[in-house]
Motif scaffolding. Structure first.
Motif, PDB file in Angstrom:
ATOM      1  N   LEU A  54      -4.405   1.674 -75.259  1.00 11.77           N
ATOM      2  CA  LEU A  54      -3.836   1.886 -73.936  1.00 11.77           C
ATOM      3  C   LEU A  54      -2.337   1.627 -73.932  1.00 11.77           C
ATOM      4  CD1 LEU A  54      -6.461  -0.204 -71.909  1.00 11.77           C
ATOM      5  CD2 LEU A  54      -6.615   2.211 -72.548  1.00 11.77           C
ATOM      6  N   ARG A  55      -1.632   2.403 -73.150  1.00 14.94           N
ATOM      7  CA  ARG A  55      -0.214   2.156 -72.896  1.00 14.94           C
ATOM      8  C   ARG A  55      -0.092   1.821 -71.417  1.00 14.94           C
ATOM      9  NH1 ARG A  55       4.440   5.255 -71.241  1.00 14.94           N
ATOM     10  NH2 ARG A  55       6.345   4.503 -72.257  1.00 14.94           N
ATOM     11  N   ILE A  56       0.349   0.605 -71.127  1.00 12.01           N
ATOM     12  CA  ILE A  56       0.468   0.151 -69.738  1.00 12.01           C
ATOM     13  C   ILE A  56       1.944   0.005 -69.399  1.00 12.01           C
ATOM     14  CG2 ILE A  56      -0.133  -1.657 -68.086  1.00 12.01           C
ATOM     15  CD1 ILE A  56      -2.369  -2.490 -70.089  1.00 12.01           C
ATOM     16  N   ILE A  57       2.359   0.631 -68.318  1.00 12.87           N
ATOM     17  CA  ILE A  57       3.732   0.441 -67.852  1.00 12.87           C
ATOM     18  C   ILE A  57       3.707  -0.026 -66.402  1.00 12.87           C
ATOM     19  CG2 ILE A  57       4.755   2.115 -69.435  1.00 12.87           C
ATOM     20  CD1 ILE A  57       4.996   4.047 -67.068  1.00 12.87           C
TER      21      ILE A  57
ATOM     22  N   MET B 213       6.442  -2.679 -70.615  1.00 14.63           N
ATOM     23  CA  MET B 213       5.471  -1.797 -71.256  1.00 14.63           C
ATOM     24  C   MET B 213       4.648  -2.613 -72.242  1.00 14.63           C
ATOM     25  SD  MET B 213       4.611  -0.133 -74.273  1.00 14.63           S
ATOM     26  CE  MET B 213       6.084  -0.445 -75.218  1.00 14.63           C
ATOM     27  N   ARG B 214       3.348  -2.330 -72.277  1.00 12.03           N
ATOM     28  CA  ARG B 214       2.450  -2.983 -73.234  1.00 12.03           C
ATOM     29  C   ARG B 214       1.563  -1.931 -73.893  1.00 12.03           C
ATOM     30  NH1 ARG B 214       5.723  -6.036 -71.510  1.00 12.03           N
ATOM     31  NH2 ARG B 214       5.381  -8.029 -70.461  1.00 12.03           N
ATOM     32  N   HIS B 215       1.517  -1.958 -75.222  1.00 14.53           N
ATOM     33  CA  HIS B 215       0.547  -1.168 -75.984  1.00 14.53           C
ATOM     34  C   HIS B 215      -0.538  -2.136 -76.407  1.00 14.53           C
ATOM     35  CE1 HIS B 215       2.825   2.638 -77.091  1.00 14.53           C
ATOM     36  NE2 HIS B 215       1.583   3.041 -76.903  1.00 14.53           N
ATOM     37  N   ILE B 216      -1.755  -1.886 -75.979  1.00 14.18           N
ATOM     38  CA  ILE B 216      -2.850  -2.803 -76.303  1.00 14.18           C
ATOM     39  C   ILE B 216      -4.088  -2.016 -76.729  1.00 14.18           C
ATOM     40  CG2 ILE B 216      -1.993  -4.518 -74.648  1.00 14.18           C
ATOM     41  CD1 ILE B 216      -4.397  -3.781 -72.842  1.00 14.18           C
ATOM     42  N   GLU B 217      -5.027  -2.728 -77.335  1.00 14.32           N
ATOM     43  CA  GLU B 217      -6.334  -2.154 -77.646  1.00 14.32           C
ATOM     44  C   GLU B 217      -7.411  -3.042 -77.063  1.00 14.32           C
ATOM     45  OE1 GLU B 217      -5.595   0.293 -81.778  1.00 14.32           O
ATOM     46  OE2 GLU B 217      -6.182  -1.826 -81.931  1.00 14.32           O
ATOM     47  N   VAL B 218      -8.411  -2.403 -76.476  1.00 14.17           N
ATOM     48  CA  VAL B 218      -9.537  -3.120 -75.870  1.00 14.17           C
ATOM     49  C   VAL B 218     -10.829  -2.406 -76.240  1.00 14.17           C
ATOM     50  CG1 VAL B 218      -8.208  -3.969 -73.886  1.00 14.17           C
ATOM     51  CG2 VAL B 218      -9.425  -1.783 -73.706  1.00 14.17           C
TER      52      VAL B 218
ATOM     53  N   GLN C 220     -17.054   9.457 -66.270  1.00 19.24           N
ATOM     54  CA  GLN C 220     -17.302   9.968 -64.916  1.00 19.24           C
ATOM     55  C   GLN C 220     -16.108  10.709 -64.320  1.00 19.24           C
ATOM     56  OE1 GLN C 220     -18.777   6.799 -62.413  1.00 19.24           O
ATOM     57  NE2 GLN C 220     -20.483   6.349 -63.789  1.00 19.24           N
ATOM     58  N   THR C 221     -14.907  10.340 -64.724  1.00 19.75           N
ATOM     59  CA  THR C 221     -13.720  10.929 -64.088  1.00 19.75           C
ATOM     60  C   THR C 221     -12.961  11.891 -64.991  1.00 19.75           C
ATOM     61  OG1 THR C 221     -12.243   9.142 -64.800  1.00 19.75           O
ATOM     62  CG2 THR C 221     -13.408   8.853 -62.684  1.00 19.75           C
ATOM     63  N   ALA C 222     -13.208  11.827 -66.303  1.00 18.81           N
ATOM     64  CA  ALA C 222     -12.487  12.646 -67.290  1.00 18.81           C
ATOM     65  C   ALA C 222     -10.970  12.451 -67.189  1.00 18.81           C
ATOM     66  CB  ALA C 222     -12.852  14.122 -67.131  1.00 18.81           C
ATOM     67  N   THR C 223     -10.553  11.285 -66.721  1.00 22.95           N
ATOM     68  CA  THR C 223      -9.128  11.014 -66.569  1.00 22.95           C
ATOM     69  C   THR C 223      -8.535  10.498 -67.874  1.00 22.95           C
ATOM     70  OG1 THR C 223      -7.466   9.902 -65.203  1.00 22.95           O
ATOM     71  CG2 THR C 223      -9.384   8.594 -65.839  1.00 22.95           C
ATOM     72  N   LYS C 224      -7.234  10.600 -68.002  1.00 29.56           N
ATOM     73  CA  LYS C 224      -6.502   9.998 -69.116  1.00 29.56           C
ATOM     74  C   LYS C 224      -5.547   8.919 -68.599  1.00 29.56           C
ATOM     75  CE  LYS C 224      -7.952  12.313 -72.713  1.00 29.56           C
ATOM     76  NZ  LYS C 224      -8.788  11.652 -73.691  1.00 29.56           N
TER      77      LYS C 224
ATOM     78  N   GLU D 179      -4.540   6.458 -74.708  1.00 28.59           N
ATOM     79  CA  GLU D 179      -3.904   7.258 -75.753  1.00 28.59           C
ATOM     80  C   GLU D 179      -4.908   7.775 -76.768  1.00 28.59           C
ATOM     81  OE1 GLU D 179      -0.582   4.936 -77.244  1.00 28.59           O
ATOM     82  OE2 GLU D 179       0.673   5.940 -75.745  1.00 28.59           O
ATOM     83  N   ARG D 180      -5.875   6.945 -77.113  1.00 27.36           N
ATOM     84  CA  ARG D 180      -6.900   7.419 -78.041  1.00 27.36           C
ATOM     85  C   ARG D 180      -8.063   6.443 -78.056  1.00 27.36           C
ATOM     86  NH1 ARG D 180      -7.495   5.447 -83.181  1.00 27.36           N
ATOM     87  NH2 ARG D 180      -5.998   3.925 -83.942  1.00 27.36           N
ATOM     88  N   VAL D 181      -9.188   6.933 -78.562  1.00 24.87           N
ATOM     89  CA  VAL D 181     -10.375   6.102 -78.759  1.00 24.87           C
ATOM     90  C   VAL D 181     -10.770   6.240 -80.222  1.00 24.87           C
ATOM     91  CG1 VAL D 181     -12.807   5.800 -78.168  1.00 24.87           C
ATOM     92  CG2 VAL D 181     -11.152   6.362 -76.371  1.00 24.87           C
ATOM     93  N   GLY D 182     -10.994   5.095 -80.872  1.00 26.63           N
ATOM     94  CA  GLY D 182     -11.372   5.119 -82.281  1.00 26.63           C
ATOM     95  C   GLY D 182     -12.227   3.917 -82.626  1.00 26.63           C
ATOM     96  N   GLU D 183     -12.589   3.820 -83.878  1.00 24.36           N
ATOM     97  CA  GLU D 183     -13.440   2.716 -84.323  1.00 24.36           C
ATOM     98  C   GLU D 183     -12.638   1.428 -84.433  1.00 24.36           C
ATOM     99  OE1 GLU D 183     -15.896   3.393 -87.730  1.00 24.36           O
ATOM    100  OE2 GLU D 183     -16.140   5.516 -87.246  1.00 24.36           O
ATOM    101  N   ALA D 184     -13.314   0.313 -84.197  1.00 24.45           N
ATOM    102  CA  ALA D 184     -12.692  -1.001 -84.333  1.00 24.45           C
ATOM    103  C   ALA D 184     -12.319  -1.251 -85.786  1.00 24.45           C
ATOM    104  CB  ALA D 184     -13.651  -2.089 -83.849  1.00 24.45           C
ATOM    105  N   THR D 185     -11.254  -2.011 -85.993  1.00 27.39           N
ATOM    106  CA  THR D 185     -10.848  -2.410 -87.335  1.00 27.39           C
ATOM    107  C   THR D 185     -11.592  -3.682 -87.702  1.00 27.39           C
ATOM    108  OG1 THR D 185      -8.649  -1.475 -86.953  1.00 27.39           O
ATOM    109  CG2 THR D 185      -8.878  -3.029 -88.784  1.00 27.39           C
ATOM    110  N   GLN D 186     -12.235  -3.673 -88.845  1.00 22.24           N
ATOM    111  CA  GLN D 186     -13.019  -4.830 -89.276  1.00 22.24           C
ATOM    112  C   GLN D 186     -12.122  -6.059 -89.401  1.00 22.24           C
ATOM    113  OE1 GLN D 186     -15.426  -4.020 -92.686  1.00 22.24           O
ATOM    114  NE2 GLN D 186     -16.542  -5.938 -92.546  1.00 22.24           N
ATOM    115  N   GLY D 187     -12.605  -7.183 -88.877  1.00 20.30           N
ATOM    116  CA  GLY D 187     -11.866  -8.435 -88.966  1.00 20.30           C
ATOM    117  C   GLY D 187     -10.840  -8.649 -87.870  1.00 20.30           C
ATOM    118  N   VAL D 188     -10.649  -7.652 -86.995  1.00 21.27           N
ATOM    119  CA  VAL D 188      -9.682  -7.761 -85.899  1.00 21.27           C
ATOM    120  C   VAL D 188     -10.410  -8.162 -84.628  1.00 21.27           C
ATOM    121  CG1 VAL D 188      -8.101  -6.453 -84.410  1.00 21.27           C
ATOM    122  CG2 VAL D 188      -8.067  -6.105 -86.886  1.00 21.27           C
TER     123      VAL D 188
END
Length: 197
Positions: A7-10, A19-24, A84-88, A107-116
């Motif tokens: 996610l990119r949060i502004i 601005m914050r770039h984070i992963e959840v 449900q919303t198909a929003t970005k 921004e994108r959805v992907g697999e978790a990084t092992q150990g993170v």
């Protein structure tokens, strides 16, 4: 397989722009997503909030059920919201008095990084405005007063902000520490084995 959303949060209408770039985790509930944003931005979680997509909103519903306010954030996950919303892009508003308006871009959805552990901070820029400074306009005035020793409110603002406020400093290390606390708080608990008789 655990899926992770980047996610990119502004924070809108604020200069310099926080601005914050984070992963959840993609399956994160929105009430927990609220906690992540509070930790990422540096807010104190002392006001109401709402996630919005179009006409729909999720936050803390009226406990008496009389208000046409937001739906319960505890009952919606980021994954379901996106399905449900198909929003970005999701709007997140914090403190309905100051109306801090955030844009959350998936921004994108992907697999978790092992150990993170998640949530994870990737990048941060710009300080979060002080709580109850009066919204974007109040923050602008606050920064003017801080920068000008001759401003009539300079001393008051220096004292009120603790004397070391830096609008460019996102406080990345503090954000990482807050994220670690959230990860520990939400980590699955090991079940104790049942006693055998």
């Amino acid at each position: 397989m655990t899926l992770i959303a980047r996610l990119r949060i502004i924070l809108n209408d604020v200069e310099p722009m926080p601005m914050r770039h984070i992963e959840v985790p993609l399956k994160i509930r929105l009430d927990r997503m609220h906690e992540v944003i509070q930790a990422a931005m540096g807010w104190t979680d002392t006001h109401l909030y709402e996630f919005r997509v179009g006409d729909a909103g999720w936050g803390m519903p009226d406990p008496d059920g009389f208000d046409d306010g937001p739906m319960d954030a505890k009952k919606m996950t980021l994954e379901k919201l996106l399905d449900q919303t198909a929003t970005k892009t999701i709007q997140y508003v914090y403190d309905f008095g100051d109306d801090w308006d955030h844009s959350i871009r998936i921004e994108r959805v992907g697999e978790a990084t092992q150990g993170v552990t998640y949530p994870r901070l990737l990048k941060a820029a710009g300080a979060c405005p002080p709580e109850d400074v009066g919204g974007a306009w109040g923050y602008e005035e606050f920064l003017k007063a801080l920068a000008d020793p001759d401003h009539e409110q300079h001393e008051d603002m220096v004292h009120w902000s603790g004397g070391d406020f830096d609008a460019e400093d996102a406080g990345a290390e503090t954000i990482r520490e807050r994220f670690e606390r959230l990860a520990k708080k939400w980590a699955p608990r090991r079940r104790k084995p049942k006693a055998t008789i």
